[in-house]
Design a protein around this motif. Structure first.
Motif, PDB file in Angstrom:
ATOM      1  N   GLU A 153       0.819  -1.203   0.000  1.00  0.00           N
ATOM      2  CA  GLU A 153       0.000   0.000   0.000  1.00  0.00           C
ATOM      3  C   GLU A 153       0.853   1.253   0.000  1.00  0.00           C
ATOM      4  O   GLU A 153       0.503   2.255  -0.634  1.00  0.00           O
ATOM      5  CB  GLU A 153      -0.893   0.013   1.250  1.00  0.00           C
ATOM      6  CG  GLU A 153      -1.861  -1.134   1.356  1.00  0.00           C
ATOM      7  CD  GLU A 153      -3.102  -0.878   0.550  1.00  0.00           C
ATOM      8  OE1 GLU A 153      -3.962  -0.125   1.008  1.00  0.00           O
ATOM      9  OE2 GLU A 153      -3.199  -1.455  -0.548  1.00  0.00           O
ATOM     10  N   ILE A 154       1.969   1.250   0.719  1.00  0.00           N
ATOM     11  CA  ILE A 154       2.822   2.430   0.738  1.00  0.00           C
ATOM     12  C   ILE A 154       3.362   2.707  -0.656  1.00  0.00           C
ATOM     13  O   ILE A 154       3.411   3.860  -1.102  1.00  0.00           O
ATOM     14  CB  ILE A 154       3.979   2.280   1.746  1.00  0.00           C
ATOM     15  CG1 ILE A 154       3.424   2.191   3.163  1.00  0.00           C
ATOM     16  CG2 ILE A 154       4.923   3.455   1.653  1.00  0.00           C
ATOM     17  CD1 ILE A 154       4.492   2.057   4.215  1.00  0.00           C
ATOM     18  N   LEU A 180      -4.067   5.006  -8.386  1.00  0.00           N
ATOM     19  CA  LEU A 180      -4.286   4.593  -7.001  1.00  0.00           C
ATOM     20  C   LEU A 180      -5.516   3.711  -6.881  1.00  0.00           C
ATOM     21  O   LEU A 180      -5.476   2.644  -6.270  1.00  0.00           O
ATOM     22  CB  LEU A 180      -4.433   5.836  -6.119  1.00  0.00           C
ATOM     23  CG  LEU A 180      -4.542   5.557  -4.634  1.00  0.00           C
ATOM     24  CD1 LEU A 180      -3.269   4.955  -4.106  1.00  0.00           C
ATOM     25  CD2 LEU A 180      -4.879   6.822  -3.882  1.00  0.00           C
ATOM     26  N   GLN A 202      -5.372  -0.110  -5.833  1.00  0.00           N
ATOM     27  CA  GLN A 202      -5.978  -0.431  -4.551  1.00  0.00           C
ATOM     28  C   GLN A 202      -7.066  -1.470  -4.712  1.00  0.00           C
ATOM     29  O   GLN A 202      -7.236  -2.359  -3.868  1.00  0.00           O
ATOM     30  CB  GLN A 202      -6.595   0.834  -3.927  1.00  0.00           C
ATOM     31  CG  GLN A 202      -5.596   1.833  -3.423  1.00  0.00           C
ATOM     32  CD  GLN A 202      -4.941   1.366  -2.162  1.00  0.00           C
ATOM     33  OE1 GLN A 202      -4.143   0.449  -2.148  1.00  0.00           O
ATOM     34  NE2 GLN A 202      -5.287   1.997  -1.068  1.00  0.00           N
ATOM     35  N   PHE A 259       0.736   4.333  -2.654  1.00  0.00           N
ATOM     36  CA  PHE A 259       0.586   5.746  -2.307  1.00  0.00           C
ATOM     37  C   PHE A 259       1.689   6.588  -2.935  1.00  0.00           C
ATOM     38  O   PHE A 259       1.440   7.661  -3.504  1.00  0.00           O
ATOM     39  CB  PHE A 259       0.595   5.920  -0.782  1.00  0.00           C
ATOM     40  CG  PHE A 259       0.824   7.337  -0.362  1.00  0.00           C
ATOM     41  CD1 PHE A 259       2.013   7.722   0.223  1.00  0.00           C
ATOM     42  CD2 PHE A 259      -0.133   8.300  -0.600  1.00  0.00           C
ATOM     43  CE1 PHE A 259       2.230   9.033   0.582  1.00  0.00           C
ATOM     44  CE2 PHE A 259       0.078   9.614  -0.247  1.00  0.00           C
ATOM     45  CZ  PHE A 259       1.265   9.989   0.343  1.00  0.00           C
ATOM     46  N   TYR A 263       1.092   7.077  -6.594  1.00  0.00           N
ATOM     47  CA  TYR A 263       0.055   8.088  -6.836  1.00  0.00           C
ATOM     48  C   TYR A 263       0.603   9.494  -6.609  1.00  0.00           C
ATOM     49  O   TYR A 263       0.414  10.394  -7.421  1.00  0.00           O
ATOM     50  CB  TYR A 263      -1.141   7.810  -5.905  1.00  0.00           C
ATOM     51  CG  TYR A 263      -1.781   9.059  -5.343  1.00  0.00           C
ATOM     52  CD1 TYR A 263      -1.543   9.448  -4.030  1.00  0.00           C
ATOM     53  CD2 TYR A 263      -2.601   9.856  -6.120  1.00  0.00           C
ATOM     54  CE1 TYR A 263      -2.111  10.587  -3.517  1.00  0.00           C
ATOM     55  CE2 TYR A 263      -3.172  11.004  -5.610  1.00  0.00           C
ATOM     56  CZ  TYR A 263      -2.922  11.366  -4.319  1.00  0.00           C
ATOM     57  OH  TYR A 263      -3.470  12.505  -3.799  1.00  0.00           O
TER      58      TYR A 263
END
Lengths: 103, 582, 505
Positions: free
Chosen positions: B137-138, B164, B168, B141, B144
């Motif tokens: 997830e990092i 993103l 996701q 991020f 994005y």
């Protein structure tokens, strides 16, 4: 079936509840809304007292009811104060004009 | 010592991230310097990881019942990808010194890149699925935030948000898989899952397997979840080279390779993986032949090459896939950085406005040529060896029809590579004049990468033994360089591929004559260029969501009477449900 | 276990509130305008002392009890958790509001009401008796009516106040009717006794339904939530933070206390909570998507986050296992911090761009373009808060959502697992409206509003920094609050303890 006291009280509670909610759904005047709220609270009070009656705990029910009356009076006062402010700043007591916040 | 190396691989770039941010945007030279120092230091430390590979966790942090034990395991697979992330990352940072000179908000830029490098190393070194998801997830991020780095440009912002959301959404597959695993075997540890996988019921295993495939498809931009990658080209080019060519998009391939032993036996899984790879390889290569934006063309090329890697996993060639991952990371980063140098000098991404740049930018030209050789799969570049290995594995273990598709893809690859090269560096003179060659930092980064392209295949033997030793559940065959080279030279498929490549190149060179003979109808071309109609579902989803939002917002009329009516309606419904019995 | 610290914890804020008002008025007479703020802040900081001492007592001897005549209060794990988050947020909001409300008339009323609201919420968390719970709940509602409609010169603020009052009063009345139904069954209103004696009957089911809807108005269950976007966006920003961060959670806790006492009657409470959870998540996120005003967007986001909490709690009730509740309580803490930070950061920007310039129009997303260069701390704080709300690691929002999801998967029930997948999808959807805000903040070209904005004092930036650090801390070290959330989860499943029994951990 002969209507027992309890049943009458239950009907009373339901009726007051219904009138109160109906009033809230239909009234446009702020003061009428506050009055409808009061009717609603009275139905709850009737419910509390009848519950005390059913359980033979009238003392407790009375103290509960008194407390509720105090609390609900405070709410009514605040409601009317808000209505006064609305009348002063917006110039109307019609709740239909109080729908600028939407979406 | 190993613990220090592993932890520093993740923490050092993060510390650097904070350090660059605190430098303040009023001292850009300091920011460039600090970022480079931290990036290069991380690159060096990651190389030290090669000294101590192990398949047991060397960092363990207990985090209670719900979060399990957070572990870091420096096994062969993880080390290689961590090295790629850190080394290519440091080269991208060095490249940025010149590329981003004079840009605003550099603190945010470098902080995010360093944050990303640490997170990517963490992702591949994690032994716990929770920790892997955390880093996954990092990285999403950071991707994005870097795509939409130029916040004032609505295209960049839209590209970033789209990237993103799509990644996701795919990440939900990973989330659900990890949670299912936890609820069945009580632990997040990857090792424990690989050991226990044969004991799980097949329905559950299928659910996990296909969930992971979904996550991999989104992250590696495979069909049909690929549409975010071309739109992500709004990012500054070093970001594209690092994140969208060399590292983050490999996370999907990494995921499938890591969990391959668990899902090998799931019916339909290997075939699905192979299909996804095949489709992506072919369809993206086709789109690359039509694109006039140099970065978009390279983006489609990335999708296509990732398709090769995924196809390789689908036919069981884990080593081949990882070998190509290494080669591709290096040569694609090189190609993107070269494209970046060109874009920086030219001020445009449109290849139709470029041309004849070989004289004005000699270093860029030479390195781009080397990268192009690797992409096309011509000998002596690392791409040749890795692509041959994949196709050979496909021949031995996969169905014939898939191999034919991949061969066609190789031909298309040659076509578009030659197209990109000649439109940019050859042909008629471009609209602008390049007064000087690329600056020093850019040239150094490009040269180092070109050297790597020519040499990484020499590490094949070491690489395969590293993988074999530290991945007990995968059955990796150890090979030596000599046997690898001789295998490739002696396999007939190699020559078939070389022939296909030459044909592909010829198709481009003689395109004028061919288009006179072979006319492709306009609707087909339109279908092709619109992304095979795959943009439509995205637009539909977005439209429906926005429509639902508008409807709900309109329902909030602000009328008090209606609000009270809502309360009483809810009361009636709840009372009925309770009294009638749910 | 009788505890002096506990007595003081309950009494102190309630006693401090009139003192703040009086000293504030005196201060105004003497032309010193800051008295109310200082006394308010001091009293809240002082309230930490009995709280920490009570926590210590709780850790050594278990649930604390207090009897005042017929009323008994007790502090168990759930109370501890809620009081903690209330005090944290309350102290920071009071510090923040010191400058925020500096230009307003009637500050002594503001701070007196704020401290009173905090005191009353502390009491609510400790109630062990149905009617007592209702009284604290009403008191909290009354103080919040006054705080929401604080800007009585502004028509939107009045409108929000009126709607909030009417709907909240309807909710309270419904709860009261439910109480009377329960009273008519047992003659006794102690939550512990109800739990022990409860037998399935339609009257109790109806009472439970009334509790759900009645408290649900305050908790912003969809479709009872219509007052929330108005009230939370029109209130002063510190109060918005309190409302979203603890007041709606107080409604949730009151609901949970009642449902726990009725939990043996029916297994549908869990299903009911989970269904409302789904409605909240979907409606909250879809509605927030369409908002251009920042505070309104955050208000709808609170509805969505309430949905995640309800999901975890529903799972707990459904499976009789505290894990889901533990995750939800962790999310309660995190949401209080995250949403509090979001509103405070937005409030700081509102202060600089509007209040200092004597304008009262709401803050739109586009007004904040490029704010990061001139207001770095609020912009960073806002970004961290918003990304955490979207569930991105390494921030707190990720860890609490994860914990709820784990609990859902442990049930191995397909329907629950689908609900968790739905929640995860909603989390992704929420990023669609959070991330454009972050992008707007970090633009290069500032908007006109940002260019003419004023200066933000340190007393506003300090709470932002504290909350940001907390969010990052809880994101990388979620087990820090494990002890608190675990005991709260246990307390929920166990229900309120009988007053006369031996203290339980």
């Amino acid at each position: 079936m002969a209507p027992s006291p309890v049943n009458i009280l239950l009907v009373g509670v339901a009726a007051l509840l219904g009138i109160g909610i109906y009033g809230l759904m239909v009234s446009h005047n702020l003061i009428k809304l506050v009055i409808a709220l009061q009717i609603l609270v009275k139905s709850a009070l009737l419910g509390v007292i009848s519950a005390g009656f059913v359980r033979d705990e009238i003392q407790l029910a009375q103290s509960l009811a008194l407390t509720v009356i105090v609390a609900d009076t405070i709410v009514a006062v605040i409601g009317i104060a808000l209505a006064v402010q609305v009348r002063r700043r917006i110039g109307t007591l019609d709740v239909r004009d109080l729908s600028k916040l939407k979406g | 010592m190993a613990i220090l190396c592993v932890s520093l691989c993740i923490l050092l770039p993060w510390i650097g991230s904070i350090a660059v941010w605190r430098c303040g945007n009023n001292h850009p030279r300091l920011q460039h310097a600090v970022a480079s120092v931290f990036a290069v230091a991380t690159g060096i430390i990651s190389l030290l990881l090669l000294l101590n590979p192990s398949d047991a966790p060397i960092v363990r942090i207990p985090m209670g019942d719900f979060f399990g034990e957070l572990t870091l395991v420096p096994d062969g697979l993880g080390i290689i990808l961590a090295i790629i992330a850190s080394v290519v990352g440091s080269l991208a940072v060095i490249f940025s010194i010149d590329y981003m000179r004079g840009e605003a908000q550099l603190g945010r830029y470098y902080a995010l890149i360093l944050f990303f490098i640490g997170a990517m190393s963490g992702l591949v070194l994690s032994g716990s699925m929770l920790l892997m998801f955390f880093f996954w997830e990092i990285t999403a991020f950071c991707s994005y935030a870097l795509i939409s780095f130029h916040n004032d440009d609505p295209k960049a912002v839209a590209g970033g948000v789209k990237a993103l959301i799509v990644t996701q959404f795919g990440g939900i597959g990973l989330l659900l898989g990890a949670l299912i695993i936890r609820s069945y075997i009580g632990s997040y540890q990857i090792r424990a899952f690989l050991a226990a996988a044969p004991t799980l019921e097949s329905g559950v295993l299928s659910a996990i397997g296909f969930g992971f495939l979904l996550a991999a498809m989104a992250k590696s931009a495979q069909f049909p979840l690929h549409t975010w990658l071309p739109d992500a080209m709004e990012a500054p080019t070093p970001v594209t080279a690092l994140i969208h060519a060399a590292t983050m998009v490999n996370a999907g391939v990494y995921l499938l390779a890591r969990f391959y032993p668990a899902f090998e036996a799931v019916p339909g899984w290997k075939t699905s993986v192979m299909l996804v790879g095949l489709l992506s390889a072919l369809l993206a290569a086709l789109m690359a032949t039509r694109s006039d934006d140099i970065k978009r063309a390279l983006a489609y090329s990335t999708i296509s090459q990732l398709g090769y890697m995924i196809y390789a996993i689908g036919v069981g060639g884990i080593f081949a896939s990882m070998f190509h991952l290494l080669s591709h990371a290096v040569f694609k980063a090189l190609l993107f950085l070269g494209a970046g140098a060109v874009i920086h000098a030219a001020g445009t991404r449109d290849m139709r406005r470029m041309g004849d740049l070989s004289k004005g930018m000699p270093v860029v030209h030479a390195t781009f040529l080397i990268g192009g050789l690797a992409l096309a799969g011509l000998p002596l570049a690392n791409g040749f060896f890795s692509k041959e290995l994949i196709l050979e594995t496909g021949l031995l273990h996969g169905p014939r029809w898939a191999l034919i598709g991949m061969l066609a893809g190789a031909g298309l690859t040659a076509w578009y590579t030659l197209r990109i090269y000649s439109m940019t560096f050859r042909g008629k003179s471009s609209e602008f004049r390049v007064v000087h060659g690329a600056p020093l930092a850019i040239r150094s980064a490009l040269t180092i990468l070109a050297a790597c392209v020519l040499t990484t295949w020499l590490f094949a033997a070491h690489f395969s033994s590293l993988l074999a030793d530290s991945l007990p559940y995968h059955s990796i065959r150890v090979t030596t360089n000599i046997s690898l080279v001789s295998e490739i030279i002696s396999a007939p498929v190699t020559y078939v591929v070389l022939l296909v490549i030459v044909v592909g190149g010829a198709l481009w060179l003689f395109r004028d004559r061919i288009s006179k003979v072979l006319r492709i109808p306009a609707p087909v071309m339109q279908f092709l260029e619109s992304g095979y109609g795959l943009e439509a579902p995205y637009a539909a989803v977005v439209r429906i969501t926005q429509q639902a939002s508008r409807v709900l917002c309109a329902a909030h009329s602000g009328q008090l009477n209606l609000n009270v009516a809502g309360i009483s309606a809810a009361l009636c419904v709840v009372l009925t449900l309770l009294l009638v019995g749910v | 276990m009788d505890s002096i610290a506990f007595r003081w914890l309950i009494a102190f804020p309630l006693l401090a509130s009139p003192c703040i008002y009086l000293t504030g008025r005196l201060g105004q007479r003497m032309k010193r305008n800051k008295v109310a703020q200082v006394v308010g802040l001091a009293s809240l900081i002082a309230a930490w002392i009995p709280f920490l001492l009570s926590t210590n007592d709780y850790a050594t001897s278990g649930t604390l009890l207090l009897r005042l005549g017929n009323i008994s209060l007790q502090m168990d794990g759930l109370s501890l958790l809620f009081i903690g988050i209330t005090l944290v947020l309350g102290t920071l909001v009071t510090l923040f509001s010191e400058s925020y409300m500096a230009k307003e008339a009637g500050q002594e009323k503001f701070f007196a009401m704020l401290v009173a609201m905090i005191g009353v919420m502390i009491g609510l968390a400790c109630a062990s008796d149905l009617f007592n719970l209702w009284i604290w709940f009403e008191a909290m509602a009354v103080t919040s009516y006054l705080l929401v409609a604080f800007y009585r010169d502004q028509p939107p603020s009045l409108e929000a106040g009126v709607k909030y009052l009417v709907q909240s009063a309807v909710g309270s009345t419904l709860v009261l009717i439910g109480i009377s139904l329960v009273f008519s069954q047992y003659g006794d209103l102690s939550l512990a006794n109800i739990r022990q004696n409860a037998t399935p009957s339609p009257i109790l089911l109806a009472a439970g339904g009334l509790f759900v809807i009645g408290f649900g108005v305050k908790t912003a269950l969809v479709p009872l939530h219509t007052w929330l976007p108005d009230a939370h966006s029109q209130a002063p920003s510190g109060i918005s933070a309190m409302l979203s961060g603890v007041v709606i959670e107080a409604g949730l806790i009151a609901l949970l206390r009642c449902l726990s006492s009725l939990s043996d009657i029916s297994s549908t409470w869990g299903v009911l909570l989970m269904s409302f959870g789904c409605l909240n998540m979907l409606a909250g996120n879809l509605l927030a998507l369409g908002q251009k005003q920042i505070k309104r967007m955050f208000a709808y986001s609170s509805i969505a986050h309430m949905g995640y909490m309800l999901l975890g709690l529903g799972i707990s009730y459904y499976t009789n296992n505290p894990n889901g509740a533990q995750g939800s309580f962790f999310h309660l803490i995190n949401h209080g911090i995250m949403k509090g930070l979001a509103f405070l950061a937005a409030g700081a920007l509102l202060y600089a761009l509007r209040i200092l310039l004597n304008r009262h129009s709401p803050l739109h997303i586009e007004d904040l373009a490029g704010a990061a260069r001139l207001y770095p701390i609020p912009a960073l704080a806002l970004s961290v808060a918003v990304l955490s709300l979207g569930g991105l690691p390494p921030l707190a929002g990720f860890t609490s959502k994860w914990q709820i999801f784990v609990a859902g998967f442990e049930t191995k029930n397909v329907a629950v697992i689908l609900l968790v997948a739905f929640a995860a999808l909603n989390s992704v959807l929420s990023l669609a409206y959070y991330t454009p805000l972050v992008n707007v903040l970090y633009r290069n070209k500032p908007s006109k509003d940002v260019l003419i904005g004023g200066h933000i004092p340190w007393s506003m930036n300090l709470p932002l920094i504290v909350l940001t650090l907390l969010i990052v801390l809880l994101g990388v070290w979620p087990t820090l609050v494990d002890g608190i959330t675990a005991s709260a989860g246990q307390a929920l499943m166990r229900g309120v303890v009988d007053v006369s029994s031996v203290a339980l951990p």
